[in-house]
Design an enzyme around this catalytic site. Structure first.
Site, PDB file in Angstrom:
ATOM      1  N   SER A  20       0.822  -1.214   0.000  1.00 15.93           N
ATOM      2  CA  SER A  20       0.000   0.000   0.000  1.00 15.93           C
ATOM      3  C   SER A  20       0.861   1.272   0.000  1.00 15.93           C
ATOM      4  O   SER A  20       1.898   1.332   0.644  1.00 15.93           O
ATOM      5  CB  SER A  20      -0.885  -0.004   1.243  1.00 15.93           C
ATOM      6  OG  SER A  20      -1.514   1.239   1.384  1.00 15.93           O
ATOM      7  N   THR A  59      -9.837  -0.913   2.839  1.00 14.90           N
ATOM      8  CA  THR A  59      -9.590  -1.428   1.493  1.00 14.90           C
ATOM      9  C   THR A  59      -9.963  -2.898   1.401  1.00 14.90           C
ATOM     10  O   THR A  59     -10.542  -3.475   2.335  1.00 14.90           O
ATOM     11  CB  THR A  59      -8.144  -1.127   1.033  1.00 14.90           C
ATOM     12  OG1 THR A  59      -8.037  -1.484  -0.346  1.00 14.90           O
ATOM     13  CG2 THR A  59      -7.090  -1.874   1.822  1.00 14.90           C
ATOM     14  N   LYS A  63     -14.592  -3.355   2.162  1.00 11.70           N
ATOM     15  CA  LYS A  63     -15.346  -2.117   1.891  1.00 11.70           C
ATOM     16  C   LYS A  63     -16.854  -2.275   2.073  1.00 11.70           C
ATOM     17  O   LYS A  63     -17.541  -1.313   2.385  1.00 11.70           O
ATOM     18  CB  LYS A  63     -15.038  -1.603   0.478  1.00 11.70           C
ATOM     19  CG  LYS A  63     -13.629  -1.056   0.343  1.00 11.70           C
ATOM     20  CD  LYS A  63     -13.388  -0.410  -0.996  1.00 11.70           C
ATOM     21  CE  LYS A  63     -11.935   0.008  -1.120  1.00 11.70           C
ATOM     22  NZ  LYS A  63     -11.639   0.774  -2.315  1.00 11.70           N
ATOM     23  N   ASP A  99     -13.630   6.934  -3.214  1.00  3.81           N
ATOM     24  CA  ASP A  99     -13.124   6.350  -4.466  1.00  3.81           C
ATOM     25  C   ASP A  99     -13.832   6.964  -5.672  1.00  3.81           C
ATOM     26  O   ASP A  99     -13.236   7.132  -6.742  1.00  3.81           O
ATOM     27  CB  ASP A  99     -13.352   4.836  -4.475  1.00  3.81           C
ATOM     28  CG  ASP A  99     -12.445   4.117  -3.487  1.00  3.81           C
ATOM     29  OD1 ASP A  99     -11.339   4.611  -3.232  1.00  3.81           O
ATOM     30  OD2 ASP A  99     -12.854   3.057  -2.968  1.00  3.81           O
ATOM     31  N   GLY A 123     -14.447  -5.998 -15.420  1.00  2.00           N
ATOM     32  CA  GLY A 123     -14.466  -6.473 -14.045  1.00  2.00           C
ATOM     33  C   GLY A 123     -15.808  -6.213 -13.396  1.00  2.00           C
ATOM     34  O   GLY A 123     -16.591  -5.348 -13.860  1.00  2.00           O
ATOM     35  N   GLY A 125     -15.938  -6.355  -9.685  1.00  2.00           N
ATOM     36  CA  GLY A 125     -15.655  -6.184  -8.246  1.00  2.00           C
ATOM     37  C   GLY A 125     -15.998  -4.778  -7.771  1.00  2.00           C
ATOM     38  O   GLY A 125     -16.704  -4.020  -8.457  1.00  2.00           O
ATOM     39  N   GLY A 126     -15.484  -4.434  -6.590  1.00  2.00           N
ATOM     40  CA  GLY A 126     -15.798  -3.157  -5.947  1.00  2.00           C
ATOM     41  C   GLY A 126     -15.449  -1.959  -6.806  1.00  2.00           C
ATOM     42  O   GLY A 126     -16.256  -1.028  -6.962  1.00  2.00           O
ATOM     43  N   TYR A 203      -2.048   0.719 -10.274  1.00  2.00           N
ATOM     44  CA  TYR A 203      -0.922   1.667 -10.184  1.00  2.00           C
ATOM     45  C   TYR A 203       0.399   0.965  -9.902  1.00  2.00           C
ATOM     46  O   TYR A 203       1.415   1.602  -9.655  1.00  2.00           O
ATOM     47  CB  TYR A 203      -1.197   2.743  -9.120  1.00  2.00           C
ATOM     48  CG  TYR A 203      -1.503   2.195  -7.746  1.00  2.00           C
ATOM     49  CD1 TYR A 203      -0.483   1.867  -6.870  1.00  2.00           C
ATOM     50  CD2 TYR A 203      -2.814   1.982  -7.341  1.00  2.00           C
ATOM     51  CE1 TYR A 203      -0.776   1.343  -5.621  1.00  2.00           C
ATOM     52  CE2 TYR A 203      -3.107   1.468  -6.102  1.00  2.00           C
ATOM     53  CZ  TYR A 203      -2.085   1.148  -5.237  1.00  2.00           C
ATOM     54  OH  TYR A 203      -2.358   0.619  -4.005  1.00  2.00           O
TER      55      TYR A 203
END
Ligand code: S3P
Length: 419
Positions: A20, A59, A63, A99, A123, A125-126, A203
């Site tokens: 992170s 995270t 979440k 976010d 995707g 997901g979240g 990233y």
């Protein structure tokens, strides 16, 4: 950095946090304590009941799991079903989603407009829920989610290739392309001729294959670092109940990008890559990695011996392996062998986390030496120069006039990199 004069315990909870950047980002924002707290799933309940914090970020994979512990939830977080920021107040825990703000800011930073566009989100997901919410709020004409199995209302990749090649914006929210699978690309963008923008939430690496492929086609494309910084800045504002000055996200993003990005030196044998690299490493307090030195160390023999006993192909294979390993590093100076750019794989690996500087030293100033099997005499050197000159220019982010001495060249690169 904001000075906070009351004691404040902040941090981030998640299952795996070793990679992170959040601590790094918050340390640039304010003086509160900010700790990374790795929690196993069975420990979440006790943690949220005790709530030993003033404010936290949340995270993967918690979440949604934190929502039942909140007494208030903001509209964006509720609509998406995900909370990434929690503040403890007198009347309980308040949950927010920053976010959404981060993704909106990333689109603006990348110059990717969504208004009236057909958007594909990879995707389910979240992060894909965040991307959907942002795409709709920004006025997309059509938003489709794409997944391998086509469940949860998503379409499959086969359907995307068949019926949606008119998509104009693509947002990747899958982990495909993240280290250690940096060589993977979630989708073949060449099958989408109408694309005007590509966003990758990843990233790490700073530039995924997807981003590199899009940029190579002239499409506006950006990785996820800006989103990460923007959501952290907004979270910190919520923690403190006050705003940062305009430009804070941009400043921290640039600072972090430069801290993580490698400086990669490419160019002809004897153009000064190792010497300039040594100067840069000293001045910038960065470790220097030299691909030739790593090859020699791994092989246990000098380069001319490798060429003489095993041939150039074997040398290139060793070089590729070394480049692959070195390129996963961040914050280094990397001096490459003159032929490292001959393989497209190497260029892609070096670009993932690096800014490439071509040390353009005129042929008249290059010196043939015996320890370089492919440029051991003037004629060989001239041949290599003409064979490779265009390639060096094409791979470079910056072409550096390297006709002067190494100190001056290092000055220039340091200045260019830092602005
Ligand atoms: C080579 C350059 C050398 C070394 C090897 C092959 C080349 O590195 O990797 O001899 O193909 O040009 P330097 O550029 O550091 O001399």
């Amino acid at each position: 950095m904001k000075h906070i004069d009351r004691p404040m315990r902040c941090g981030c909870i998640g299952e795996h946090l070793t990679h992170s950047f959040s601590k790094d980002i918050h340390a640039r924002l304010a003086s509160y304590a900010y700790e990374l707290l790795e929690l196993a799933p069975h420990a979440l309940d006790a943690f949220m009941i005790k709530a030993p914090f003033d404010a936290i970020n949340v995270t993967i994979p918690y979440k949604s799991a934190v929502i039942p512990y909140l007494s208030h939830i903001d509209a964006a977080a509720e609509a998406i079903g995900a909370v990434n920021t929690i503040v403890k107040r007198e009347d309980g825990l308040w949950g927010y989603n920053t976010d959404v703000y981060g993704m909106t800011e990333l689109l603006a930073h990348a110059g990717v407009s969504i208004q009236g566009k057909k958007v594909l989100i990879l995707g389910t997901g979240g992060t894909s829920k965040t991307a959907c919410a942002v795409a709709r709020a920004e006025g997309a004409s059509c938003v489709l989610r794409v997944s391998r199995d086509g469940r949860e209302g998503a379409i499959t990749y086969a359907q995307a290739y068949q019926a949606h090649t008119d998509a104009q914006v693509l947002i990747n929210t899958t982990p495909c392309g993240m280290y250690p699978t940096w060589e993977a690309c979630p989708i073949d963008i060449d099958r989408f001729p109408a694309l005007t923008g590509v966003i990758d939430a990843i990233y790490n690496p700073l530039c995924t294959k997807l981003v590199l492929a899009a940029r190579a086609r002239g499409i506006a494309a950006e990785g996820g670092l800006y989103m990460l910084v923007a959501q952290a800045v907004r979270a910190s504002e919520i923690f403190l109940g006050e705003d940062y000055p305009a430009g804070t996200t941009e400043r921290i993003y640039r600072d972090l990008l430069r801290q993580k990005q490698n400086i990669v030196l490419i160019g002809m044998p004897s153009c000064g890559k190792t010497t300039v690299g040594t100067h840069l490493a000293e001045r910038m307090q960065r470790p220097l990695l030299d691909t030739d030195a790593c090859i020699i160390e791994r092989a246990g023999t000098p380069i001319p011996t490798i060429f003489a006993t095993q041939g150039e192909a074997a040398f290139r294979a060793m070089e590729q392996q070394v480049v692959r390993d070195i390129a996963t590093q961040t914050g280094h100076i990397i001096a490459t062998g003159g032929g490292a750019v001959l393989r497209e794989d190497n260029i892609q690996a070096l670009r993932a986390n690096g800014r490439l500087y071509f040390l353009d030293r005129p042929l008249s100033k290059l010196l043939p030496t015996e320890d370089r099997p492919l440029s051991g005499n003037a004629q060989a050197l001239r041949l290599r120069y003409h064979e490779r000159y265009d390639l060096y220019c094409r791979c470079a982010d910056v072409i550096v006039d390297a006709s002067t001495d190494a100190e001056v060249i290092a000055d220039f690169i340091q200045g260019e990199f830092s602005t």
